[in-house]
Structures are given as structure tokens and as C-alpha cells.
Design a protein around this motif. Structure first.
Motif, PDB file in Angstrom:
ATOM      1  N   THR A 183       0.851  -1.187   0.000  1.00 57.59           N
ATOM      2  CA  THR A 183       0.000   0.000   0.000  1.00 57.59           C
ATOM      3  C   THR A 183       0.884   1.232   0.000  1.00 57.59           C
ATOM      4  OG1 THR A 183      -0.105  -0.095   2.424  1.00 57.59           O
ATOM      5  CG2 THR A 183      -1.891  -1.151   1.198  1.00 57.59           C
ATOM      6  N   PRO A 184       0.428   2.345  -0.577  1.00 61.32           N
ATOM      7  CA  PRO A 184       1.275   3.541  -0.662  1.00 61.32           C
ATOM      8  C   PRO A 184       1.725   4.031   0.717  1.00 61.32           C
ATOM      9  CG  PRO A 184      -0.662   3.749  -2.072  1.00 61.32           C
ATOM     10  CD  PRO A 184      -0.880   2.531  -1.230  1.00 61.32           C
ATOM     11  N   MET A 185       2.993   4.391   0.809  1.00 62.88           N
ATOM     12  CA  MET A 185       3.569   4.945   2.029  1.00 62.88           C
ATOM     13  C   MET A 185       3.618   6.468   1.909  1.00 62.88           C
ATOM     14  SD  MET A 185       6.863   2.410   2.362  1.00 62.88           S
ATOM     15  CE  MET A 185       7.429   3.237   3.844  1.00 62.88           C
ATOM     16  N   THR A 186       3.365   7.138   2.997  1.00 62.87           N
ATOM     17  CA  THR A 186       3.493   8.598   3.022  1.00 62.87           C
ATOM     18  C   THR A 186       4.952   8.943   3.289  1.00 62.87           C
ATOM     19  OG1 THR A 186       1.243   8.803   3.879  1.00 62.87           O
ATOM     20  CG2 THR A 186       2.680  10.726   4.083  1.00 62.87           C
ATOM     21  N   LEU A 187       5.634   9.442   2.269  1.00 59.62           N
ATOM     22  CA  LEU A 187       7.061   9.756   2.370  1.00 59.62           C
ATOM     23  C   LEU A 187       7.314  11.200   1.959  1.00 59.62           C
ATOM     24  CD1 LEU A 187       8.979   6.674   0.877  1.00 59.62           C
ATOM     25  CD2 LEU A 187       8.628   7.253   3.272  1.00 59.62           C
ATOM     26  N   GLY A 188       8.224  11.818   2.659  1.00 62.75           N
ATOM     27  CA  GLY A 188       8.664  13.143   2.255  1.00 62.75           C
ATOM     28  C   GLY A 188       9.622  13.053   1.083  1.00 62.75           C
ATOM     29  N   VAL A 189       9.584  14.032   0.207  1.00 57.41           N
ATOM     30  CA  VAL A 189      10.491  14.103  -0.940  1.00 57.41           C
ATOM     31  C   VAL A 189      11.185  15.473  -0.901  1.00 57.41           C
ATOM     32  CG1 VAL A 189      10.721  14.069  -3.447  1.00 57.41           C
ATOM     33  CG2 VAL A 189       9.055  12.576  -2.328  1.00 57.41           C
ATOM     34  N   VAL A 190      12.491  15.453  -0.734  1.00 51.77           N
ATOM     35  CA  VAL A 190      13.260  16.701  -0.655  1.00 51.77           C
ATOM     36  C   VAL A 190      13.415  17.256  -2.062  1.00 51.77           C
ATOM     37  CG1 VAL A 190      15.426  17.763   0.058  1.00 51.77           C
ATOM     38  CG2 VAL A 190      14.466  15.864   1.394  1.00 51.77           C
ATOM     39  N   SER A 208       5.266   7.283  -7.503  1.00 53.24           N
ATOM     40  CA  SER A 208       4.264   8.057  -6.758  1.00 53.24           C
ATOM     41  C   SER A 208       3.008   8.356  -7.559  1.00 53.24           C
ATOM     42  CB  SER A 208       4.878   9.382  -6.277  1.00 53.24           C
ATOM     43  OG  SER A 208       5.311  10.168  -7.376  1.00 53.24           O
ATOM     44  N   THR A 209       2.850   7.732  -8.728  1.00 54.81           N
ATOM     45  CA  THR A 209       1.660   7.968  -9.550  1.00 54.81           C
ATOM     46  C   THR A 209       1.034   6.631  -9.946  1.00 54.81           C
ATOM     47  OG1 THR A 209       3.019   8.075 -11.566  1.00 54.81           O
ATOM     48  CG2 THR A 209       2.496  10.168 -10.467  1.00 54.81           C
ATOM     49  N   GLY A 210      -0.224   6.688 -10.277  1.00 57.01           N
ATOM     50  CA  GLY A 210      -0.936   5.502 -10.748  1.00 57.01           C
ATOM     51  C   GLY A 210      -1.563   4.699  -9.619  1.00 57.01           C
ATOM     52  N   ALA A 211      -2.366   3.717 -10.013  1.00 61.82           N
ATOM     53  CA  ALA A 211      -3.070   2.887  -9.023  1.00 61.82           C
ATOM     54  C   ALA A 211      -2.110   2.007  -8.235  1.00 61.82           C
ATOM     55  CB  ALA A 211      -4.120   2.031  -9.733  1.00 61.82           C
ATOM     56  N   ASP A 212      -0.975   1.666  -8.823  1.00 64.87           N
ATOM     57  CA  ASP A 212      -0.007   0.798  -8.163  1.00 64.87           C
ATOM     58  C   ASP A 212       1.146   1.586  -7.550  1.00 64.87           C
ATOM     59  OD1 ASP A 212      -1.463  -1.449  -8.952  1.00 64.87           O
ATOM     60  OD2 ASP A 212      -0.408  -1.571 -10.868  1.00 64.87           O
ATOM     61  N   ARG A 213       0.903   2.836  -7.234  1.00 65.86           N
ATOM     62  CA  ARG A 213       1.981   3.665  -6.678  1.00 65.86           C
ATOM     63  C   ARG A 213       2.446   3.108  -5.340  1.00 65.86           C
ATOM     64  NH1 ARG A 213      -2.816   5.900  -5.421  1.00 65.86           N
ATOM     65  NH2 ARG A 213      -3.109   6.807  -3.329  1.00 65.86           N
ATOM     66  N   THR A 237       4.775  -3.628   4.486  1.00 69.27           N
ATOM     67  CA  THR A 237       4.987  -4.556   3.366  1.00 69.27           C
ATOM     68  C   THR A 237       5.466  -3.837   2.122  1.00 69.27           C
ATOM     69  OG1 THR A 237       2.640  -4.352   2.759  1.00 69.27           O
ATOM     70  CG2 THR A 237       3.241  -6.160   4.223  1.00 69.27           C
ATOM     71  N   THR A 238       5.299  -2.512   2.073  1.00 73.27           N
ATOM     72  CA  THR A 238       5.700  -1.744   0.898  1.00 73.27           C
ATOM     73  C   THR A 238       7.196  -1.454   0.898  1.00 73.27           C
ATOM     74  OG1 THR A 238       3.529  -0.693   0.971  1.00 73.27           O
ATOM     75  CG2 THR A 238       5.150   0.321  -0.461  1.00 73.27           C
ATOM     76  N   ALA A 239       7.825  -1.400   2.078  1.00 72.55           N
ATOM     77  CA  ALA A 239       9.231  -1.013   2.183  1.00 72.55           C
ATOM     78  C   ALA A 239      10.149  -1.882   1.316  1.00 72.55           C
ATOM     79  CB  ALA A 239       9.668  -1.022   3.638  1.00 72.55           C
ATOM     80  N   PRO A 240      10.092  -3.219   1.396  1.00 71.70           N
ATOM     81  CA  PRO A 240      10.994  -4.020   0.549  1.00 71.70           C
ATOM     82  C   PRO A 240      10.716  -3.862  -0.936  1.00 71.70           C
ATOM     83  CG  PRO A 240       9.431  -5.429   1.728  1.00 71.70           C
ATOM     84  CD  PRO A 240       9.319  -4.069   2.318  1.00 71.70           C
ATOM     85  N   VAL A 241       9.447  -3.625  -1.297  1.00 74.99           N
ATOM     86  CA  VAL A 241       9.118  -3.428  -2.709  1.00 74.99           C
ATOM     87  C   VAL A 241       9.727  -2.119  -3.200  1.00 74.99           C
ATOM     88  CG1 VAL A 241       7.250  -3.219  -4.386  1.00 74.99           C
ATOM     89  CG2 VAL A 241       6.983  -4.719  -2.397  1.00 74.99           C
ATOM     90  N   LEU A 242       9.612  -1.066  -2.395  1.00 72.50           N
ATOM     91  CA  LEU A 242      10.170   0.227  -2.764  1.00 72.50           C
ATOM     92  C   LEU A 242      11.694   0.153  -2.857  1.00 72.50           C
ATOM     93  CD1 LEU A 242       9.796   3.217  -3.358  1.00 72.50           C
ATOM     94  CD2 LEU A 242       9.765   3.643  -0.876  1.00 72.50           C
ATOM     95  N   ARG A 243      12.318  -0.528  -1.908  1.00 73.13           N
ATOM     96  CA  ARG A 243      13.778  -0.676  -1.958  1.00 73.13           C
ATOM     97  C   ARG A 243      14.211  -1.420  -3.218  1.00 73.13           C
ATOM     98  NH1 ARG A 243      13.474  -1.992   3.658  1.00 73.13           N
ATOM     99  NH2 ARG A 243      14.331  -0.341   4.984  1.00 73.13           N
ATOM    100  N   ALA A 244      13.477  -2.480  -3.556  1.00 69.25           N
ATOM    101  CA  ALA A 244      13.821  -3.243  -4.759  1.00 69.25           C
ATOM    102  C   ALA A 244      13.701  -2.381  -6.005  1.00 69.25           C
ATOM    103  CB  ALA A 244      12.925  -4.479  -4.868  1.00 69.25           C
ATOM    104  N   ALA A 245      12.644  -1.560  -6.069  1.00 74.45           N
ATOM    105  CA  ALA A 245      12.459  -0.690  -7.238  1.00 74.45           C
ATOM    106  C   ALA A 245      13.596   0.316  -7.355  1.00 74.45           C
ATOM    107  CB  ALA A 245      11.112   0.026  -7.130  1.00 74.45           C
ATOM    108  N   LEU A 246      13.990   0.915  -6.233  1.00 71.92           N
ATOM    109  CA  LEU A 246      15.076   1.889  -6.264  1.00 71.92           C
ATOM    110  C   LEU A 246      16.413   1.216  -6.578  1.00 71.92           C
ATOM    111  CD1 LEU A 246      14.138   4.166  -3.216  1.00 71.92           C
ATOM    112  CD2 LEU A 246      13.609   4.483  -5.643  1.00 71.92           C
ATOM    113  N   ASP A 247      16.622  -0.010  -6.079  1.00 73.71           N
ATOM    114  CA  ASP A 247      17.863  -0.727  -6.380  1.00 73.71           C
ATOM    115  C   ASP A 247      17.965  -1.058  -7.860  1.00 73.71           C
ATOM    116  OD1 ASP A 247      18.643  -0.619  -3.769  1.00 73.71           O
ATOM    117  OD2 ASP A 247      17.994  -2.659  -3.260  1.00 73.71           O
ATOM    118  N   VAL A 248      16.850  -1.476  -8.451  1.00 74.51           N
ATOM    119  CA  VAL A 248      16.849  -1.784  -9.880  1.00 74.51           C
ATOM    120  C   VAL A 248      17.177  -0.540 -10.685  1.00 74.51           C
ATOM    121  CG1 VAL A 248      15.363  -2.400 -11.822  1.00 74.51           C
ATOM    122  CG2 VAL A 248      15.307  -3.770  -9.734  1.00 74.51           C
TER     123      VAL A 248
END
Length: 382
Positions: free
Chosen positions: A47-54, A73-78, A123-134
Motif C-alpha cells: 500500500t502507498p507509504m506517506t514519504l517526504g520528498v526533498v 508516486s503515480t498511478g493505481a499501483d503507486r 509490506t511496501t518497504a521491501p518493494v520500494l527498496r527493490a524498485a530503487l535498487d533496480v
């Protein structure tokens, strides 16, 4: 014989204790499973996480970073709901205040993810990390190849095989391992159907015991009646079979229509599995019924124990059943309920009908053996 079957059928369907075990119990467990598994699959979805973006100059000047942030940060699967921040101090203050679960910023040209303990547990944290690592790996490949092309070490065509910076490669793809998608809790419903069919032993147990002289005056009159023992046994077995099949079909209908349990592309064959499972269980109950002193509670305990090896009681029981099937397959197949649950499983998890046919054939063989043994014992029982 028709009179015997009609009498036994009416009497069995009026027995409140038997109906409680064969109908009320499985329906109650179905309702409990519905409450337990209603949101089981959703709990694993990110599920989307509320994160600050500098949003500083480092973000805008780093190549591809803005596109990455926009993608996640966009779309239904953000993956994130971004909260703009002027600098890292402001984003950190918001995270410490609990307004966000962390923040993203650019340090030395790299997009860095900072998460709080709460954000790290999602549950979103590892998915987000994987996306940024890729994305980071793809950018590093592009930079390395660009330098190699400039030095004349590789052909410029090598860059065409890589995705543009800011988009990761398609490293995964969705594929179907079963004919249809199913819920994580479907296996428990199928094991419950096998357990419910085993309750048919109680119908046949009671019906056969009442044909014995030791059961009372009615049993004594049946023993002295002109009807052969095989006819009496066949009549009570048929009545028990019909009664149990009706109860099991009601349970199956509730699972499919109310609990939305998927039965596969050949779901209509689940009715066949119900009929054969009921026949096997009733034949087994008829055999047990030739012991006059055997109580229905013992039969219920036997059914409950055998259901342990079909995975009915949770992940631990499922792991035990899988381990037994791998290490001692002949012992797993000696369990009649294994074949019952296998028949329902095969309709959902196998593309071929061969496992279903084999399971039904095995249950039919069990039923024949149980019936023959019951007949032999009944001929020698007063």
C-alpha cells in the motif's frame, strides 16, 4: 428394500446430533474461515507509504531521479504518497513528528531512502527498496557502457539493449502456475470438504449398529427378518450415502456461492468428488458400525485425526502433510481423506483431469473394500 432405504433416510435426516456433525459444524467452520481469510490476500499487497520528498537542486540536477520519483508516486499501483519538503531537515522533522514514514533525498547524485522503524515494518518497504535498487543498477550500467562506448571499447549498439535511465528492466513477469488464480485460504476449504465427508461415517455407523441384535428390540427383529444381511447392509448404506451427500452438497454450495471458493475450470466435477467421497466414508462407517460398542464420538475423533494430514488445522498441519507426502508417500496415500482432499485439490491446481480420476478411483476402491469387510463382519455378528 425401498421401504428400508426410505425409513433409514428419513430417520437419519431427523437425527439432530448427526446433522450437527455433518451439516451445522462444516457450515459454522465455513463462516469462521470466511472471517479469517476475507482480507488474507490483501494483507500481503503493498500500500502507498506517506514519504517526504526533498525537492532541492540536487533532485532536479540528478539525471533520471525526478522520473523515478514520479513513477513510484503515480498511478493505481503507486508505492508512495509524496509530501514535498524544502530540505532534508524539514523532511526529517516531519518523519520524527509521525507525519511521514520517512523521506527521499539525493546525496552525491544518488537517490537515498530514509525510513522510520514504522515505515521499515510495512509490506511496501521491501518493494520500494527493490524498485530503487533496480533503478540504481540500471543507471550504473548505462554510465559504465556510455564510458566504454566513448573509449571505443564496445559498440554503441550495446546501449540500445538497456532501458532508459529512470526505468528498471522487466526482471519479472506474471505467470500462472494453476489453471485459475485462487485465494490463500482455498486449501483450508477443500480440506474442510474432506473432513465433512468423513462425518458420513457417523451416519452409516448409527444405521448399521441399529441393525444388530445387541442394539435392542428393533435390531433383534431386523436380525430375524427374511431380508438377507447383504440387502440390509446395502439398504442402510444407500440411505446413509444419500443423507451424507445432501449435507455435503449443501456445504459445497455455501462455500462456492457465499464464501466465493474457486473450484477450477472443471468445478462441476466437484459434485462427483462429493458423491464418491460420501460413498467411501459411509462404507467405512458401515464397517465400524459392525462393532456394537463403538461410539460415534470415537468416529469423530478418527476423522479429526485423519484431517490433520490434509492440512485442515493451519500452516503447521499443512507442512506436516506435505512432509509426510514427500518422505513416506505410501503412508499418506493410506489415509482415505488424503484422496478425498486430493480430488478437490486436483480440480483447482492441475490442468489435467488424471489426478482427479485417480483420486476418485482410489476412493471407490476404499469403498468396495470397506463394504466387503462390513458384510463379512455383519454375517458373523449377532
Amino acid at each position: 428394500m425401498a421401504t428400508l432405504v426410505r425409513y433409514e433416510l428419513v430417520r437419519l435426516l431427523r437425527d439432530k446430533t448427526l446433522l450437527m456433525w455433518a451439516l451445522v459444524l462444516p457450515l459454522s467452520l465455513t463462516v469462521i474461515f470466511m472471517a479469517m481469510f476475507s482480507h488474507l490476500d490483501d494483507s500481503f499487497a503493498p500500500t502507498p507509504m506517506t514519504l517526504g520528498v526533498v525537492e532541492d537542486t540536487a533532485l532536479t540536477e540528478a539525471p533520471g531521479v525526478s522520473q523515478v520519483v514520479e513513477t513510484v508516486s503515480t498511478g493505481a499501483d503507486r508505492l508512495i504518497d509524496p509530501v514535498p519538503a524544502a530540505d532534508a531537515e524539514q523532511a526529517l522533522a516531519a518523519a520524527r513528528a509521525g507525519d511521514t514514514l520517512g523521506y527521499l533525498d539525493v546525496t552525491d547524485g544518488r537517490l537515498v531512502l530514509h525510513l522510520t522503524d514504522e515505515g521499515n515494518a510495512t509490506t511496501t518497504a521491501p518493494v520500494l527498496r527493490a524498485a530503487l535498487d533496480v533503478w540504481a543498477q540500471t543507471g550504473a550500467q548505462i554510465d559504465s557502457l556510455t564510458a566504454a562506448v566513448a573509449a571505443g571499447e564496445v559498440s554503441p549498439d550495446a546501449l540500445a539493449a538497456l532501458p532508459a535511465s529512470g526505468r528498471g528492466p522487466d526482471v519479472t513477469r506474471e505467470m500462472a502456475l494453476t489453471p485459475v488464480a485462487s485465494s490463500s485460504g482455498t486449501g483450508y476449504y477443500l480440506s474442510l470438504l474432506a473432513f465433512t465427508s468423513a462425518m458420513g461415517m457417523m451416519f452409516a455407523l448409527v444405521a448399521v449398529q441399529e441393525c444388530l441384535a445387541a442394539s435392542g428390540p428393533t435390531g433383534a427383529r431386523r436380525t430375524l427378518a427374511a431380508l438377507p444381511r447383504r440387502t440390509v447392509l446395502a439398504g442402510v448404506l444407500l440411505a446413509s450415502w444419500v443423507a451424507m451427500t445432501v449435507c455435503l452438497l449443501v456445504a459445497l454450495a455455501v462455500m462456492v456461492l457465499v464464501a466465493d471458493v474457486e473450484m477450477g475450470p472443471h468445478g462441476w466435477l466437484s459434485v462427483v468428488a462429493v458423491v464418491v467421497s460420501s460413498l467411501m466414508s459411509c462404507a467405512g462407517g458401515a464397517l465400524l458400525g459392525t462393532w456394537p460398542s463403538l461410539k460415534p464420538a470415537i468416529v469423530s475423533a478418527v476423522a479429526s485425526f485423519l484431517s490433520l494430514f490434509t492440512g485442515l488445522y493451519g500452516p503447521g498441519a499443512k507442512n506436516l502433510a506435505d512432509s509426510l507426502e514427500e518422505t513416506v508417500p505410501w503412508l499418506a496415500r493410506a489415509n482415505p481423506l488424503w484422496h478425498s482432499s486430493r480430488a478437490f485439490y486436483s480440480l483447482l491446481y492441475f490442468g489435467s483431469l488424471e489426478p482427479f480420476v485417480l483420486a476418485c478411483a482410489a476412493m471407490t476402491a476404499f469403498a468396495v473394500v470397506f463394504f466387503v469387510l462390513a458384510l463379512l463382519r455383519l454375517r458373523r455378528t449377532a
